[in-house]
Design a protein around this motif. Structure first.
Motif, short mmCIF file in Angstrom:
data_model
loop_
_atom_site.label_atom_id
_atom_site.label_comp_id
_atom_site.label_asym_id
_atom_site.label_seq_id
_atom_site.Cartn_x
_atom_site.Cartn_y
_atom_site.Cartn_z
N ALA A 1 1.10 -1.38 -0.16
CA ALA A 1 0.40 0.42 -0.37
C ALA A 1 0.81 1.41 0.30
CB ALA A 1 -1.11 -0.27 1.58
N THR A 2 2.12 1.38 -0.04
CA THR A 2 2.82 2.03 0.16
C THR A 2 3.89 2.13 -0.54
OG1 THR A 2 4.78 1.20 1.74
CG2 THR A 2 2.84 2.23 2.85
N ALA A 3 3.55 1.49 -1.67
CA ALA A 3 4.32 1.59 -2.95
C ALA A 3 3.30 2.09 -4.32
CB ALA A 3 5.29 0.65 -3.29
N GLN A 4 3.87 2.06 -5.27
CA GLN A 4 2.88 1.48 -6.78
C GLN A 4 3.34 1.03 -7.63
OE1 GLN A 4 1.09 5.60 -7.50
NE2 GLN A 4 0.93 4.91 -9.89
N CYS A 5 3.62 0.56 -8.26
CA CYS A 5 4.06 -0.07 -9.60
C CYS A 5 4.36 0.71 -10.97
CB CYS A 5 3.12 -1.41 -10.05
SG CYS A 5 4.21 -2.80 -10.73
N LEU A 6 5.20 1.05 -11.05
CA LEU A 6 5.98 1.91 -12.22
C LEU A 6 6.72 1.57 -13.31
CD1 LEU A 6 6.19 5.67 -10.38
CD2 LEU A 6 3.81 4.57 -11.62
N ASP A 7 6.09 0.95 -14.88
CA ASP A 7 6.68 0.60 -15.46
C ASP A 7 7.61 -0.83 -15.30
OD1 ASP A 7 7.04 2.32 -16.98
OD2 ASP A 7 8.16 3.78 -15.87
N GLY A 8 7.14 -1.49 -14.70
CA GLY A 8 7.06 -3.01 -13.86
C GLY A 8 7.80 -2.79 -12.55
N VAL A 9 8.10 -2.04 -11.69
CA VAL A 9 8.56 -1.97 -10.66
C VAL A 9 8.04 -0.94 -9.44
CG1 VAL A 9 11.09 -1.10 -9.26
CG2 VAL A 9 10.72 -2.20 -11.95
N CYS A 10 7.95 -2.09 -8.38
CA CYS A 10 7.62 -1.45 -7.37
C CYS A 10 8.55 0.44 -7.04
CB CYS A 10 7.36 -1.85 -5.94
SG CYS A 10 6.22 -3.69 -6.14
N VAL A 11 8.25 1.49 -6.51
CA VAL A 11 8.37 2.82 -6.35
C VAL A 11 8.04 2.75 -5.15
CG1 VAL A 11 8.47 5.24 -6.57
CG2 VAL A 11 8.95 3.42 -8.74
N GLU A 12 8.75 3.52 -3.87
CA GLU A 12 7.58 3.55 -2.41
C GLU A 12 6.35 5.40 -2.78
OE1 GLU A 12 7.34 3.50 1.32
OE2 GLU A 12 7.91 1.92 0.04
N ARG A 13 5.25 5.64 -2.08
CA ARG A 13 4.96 6.76 -2.63
C ARG A 13 5.56 7.43 -1.54
NH1 ARG A 13 0.02 5.92 -4.72
NH2 ARG A 13 -0.95 4.10 -5.28
N ALA A 14 5.39 8.61 -2.17
CA ALA A 14 6.31 9.99 -1.25
C ALA A 14 4.17 10.32 -0.56
CB ALA A 14 6.12 11.37 -2.41
N LEU A 15 4.70 10.77 0.85
CA LEU A 15 4.06 11.26 1.90
C LEU A 15 3.92 13.00 1.52
CD1 LEU A 15 5.79 9.74 5.12
CD2 LEU A 15 3.75 9.38 4.11
N PRO A 16 2.29 13.18 2.09
CA PRO A 16 1.83 14.54 2.20
C PRO A 16 3.55 15.71 2.62
CG PRO A 16 0.59 13.47 3.33
CD PRO A 16 1.72 12.12 3.06
N GLY A 17 3.63 16.50 1.62
CA GLY A 17 4.27 17.86 1.61
C GLY A 17 5.59 17.39 0.76
N GLU A 18 5.68 16.02 0.56
CA GLU A 18 7.06 15.31 0.06
C GLU A 18 7.09 15.78 -1.96
OE1 GLU A 18 8.55 12.49 3.25
OE2 GLU A 18 8.21 11.62 0.88
N PRO A 19 8.22 16.10 -2.73
CA PRO A 19 8.08 16.34 -4.31
C PRO A 19 7.42 14.84 -4.09
CG PRO A 19 10.09 17.06 -3.32
CD PRO A 19 9.14 15.90 -1.96
N CYS A 20 7.27 15.19 -5.98
CA CYS A 20 6.22 14.25 -6.41
C CYS A 20 6.62 14.38 -8.03
CB CYS A 20 4.50 14.04 -6.11
SG CYS A 20 3.53 15.14 -6.30
N GLY A 21 5.72 13.16 -8.52
CA GLY A 21 5.74 13.69 -9.89
C GLY A 21 5.20 12.55 -10.92
N ALA A 22 6.12 12.34 -12.02
CA ALA A 22 5.40 11.55 -13.06
C ALA A 22 6.01 9.62 -12.16
CB ALA A 22 5.59 11.51 -14.21
#
Length: 344
Positions: free
Chosen positions: A219-240
């Motif tokens: 739940a704290t990660a997302q599958c991007l381009d076939g790899v699990c990426v840690e999700r950023a918390l509120p107030g942290e940088p984000c993007g594609a």
């Protein structure tokens, strides 16, 4: 795979059952995500969503070999009393409950916890699907005492997620809300949009492959381009390439936050009312405890409005006429159904 918060699911369920749903006041904004979900941060709706993200008269089941487990099991009956201090300290510090002091918070918390959430936990522990880990209390308390308020979107974020340990392995069924907790820590509940029921799916660590139906991200990660990426918390940088926490939108390259306002303040799906209040006519209004006056069930913090007084929910098998009077939220054939959904 994109994850959807419970707010979307609850809304979909309400729409699907709108012909039979009880009518609500025209000026009421029903906050279906206050404790168990969050606002939808994505515009797209996938075929599946993942959830790892609060009274039958049964005996609690504790594993016979509890001393051999990597955690210390308590019964679900201990949950509310064991967590009231650490959660109320956090609520007061971060303005999460509409109360004036610690004593008032404890009274409201224990009542709501015992009457709304603990019965579900107790039922799932009795069926062997959940274990309450005493050893996680200290880590959860230390976290809540110091965490930046905006970064703790929900009560069971961070180390507090370890309070409940699911017992069902990958491949077993799971459900919405608290029923999503039943998956073992090495798996997560993936909900089908077709049935609103799910299956426990094995979790891949951050940085590893999430390709294929047999594995997914936590739940704290997302599958991007076939790899699990840690999700950023509120107030942290984000993007594609850097997604935000579930239900949090990325705006201007920064993850947003769930804004909790106070009594008398304007409210909507962005400005959320604190616990022990409801958004009524666009304004946060206090809700009552058991025995206090009410005109509608949404005015009660931990029960239903029977006549003009907040009363305890009816348990499984008790005579009913309204869904809202039942602990399960389902009155069928004149009696309240049990807590477990059809998913389990």
């Amino acid at each position: 795979m994109t994850k959807l918060p419970l707010s979307f699911v609850a809304t979909a369920l309400l729409l699907a059952a709108c012909d039979d749903a009880p009518k609500t006041h025209a000026d009421v904004t029903l906050d279906v995500t206050q404790t168990d979900g969050s606002d939808l941060g994505d515009d797209s709706v996938p075929d599946q969503l993942e959830l790892t993200d609060l009274v039958p008269d049964t005996d609690d089941v504790v594993p016979d070999a509890a001393e051999e487990l990597p955690y210390v099991v308590l019964t679900a009956d201990d949950y509310c009393e064991a967590t009231v201090d650490l959660f109320c300290d956090f609520y007061l510090r971060c303005g999460r409950m509409a109360v004036t002091d610690l004593a008032e918070c404890k009274t409201a918390f224990v009542e709501a916890c015992n009457n709304v959430y603990e019965p579900i936990y107790r039922s799932l522990q009795a069926s062997g699907d959940l274990a309450f880990d005493q050893t996680a209390l200290s880590a959860c308390g230390a976290h809540l005492a110091t965490v930046e308020c905006r970064k703790q979107s929900f009560d069971l974020d961070g180390p507090c997620a370890a309070l409940w340990i699911g017992q069902r392995p990958a491949g077993q069924p799971c459900g919405l809300g608290i029923e999503s907790f039943v998956c073992h820590p090495d798996s997560t509940c993936v909900i089908s949009m077709a049935t609103f029921c799910g299956e426990c799916v094995a979790v891949a660590p951050v940085g590893q492959s999430c390709a294929g139906a047999e594995v997914t991200c936590s739940a704290t990660a997302q599958c991007l381009d076939g790899v699990c990426v840690e999700r950023a918390l509120p107030g942290e940088p984000c993007g594609a390439e850097q997604p935000c926490s579930v239900g949090i939108a990325c705006t201007g390259g920064v993850c947003g936050e769930r804004v909790v306002v106070g009594l008398g303040d304007s409210c909507d799906q962005t400005l959320r009312c604190p616990y022990k209040s409801v958004c009524l006519g666009g304004v946060c209004v206090a809700t009552g405890l058991l025995g206090e006056a009410c005109a509608h069930t949404y005015e009660c913090a931990s029960g239903w409005c029977e006549g003009d007084v907040c009363a305890l929910f009816l348990g499984a098998g008790e005579v009913c006429t309204l869904d809202e009077s039942c602990q399960s939220g389902r009155c069928s054939g004149g009696v309240c159904e049990g807590l477990a959904s059809a998913c389990l």
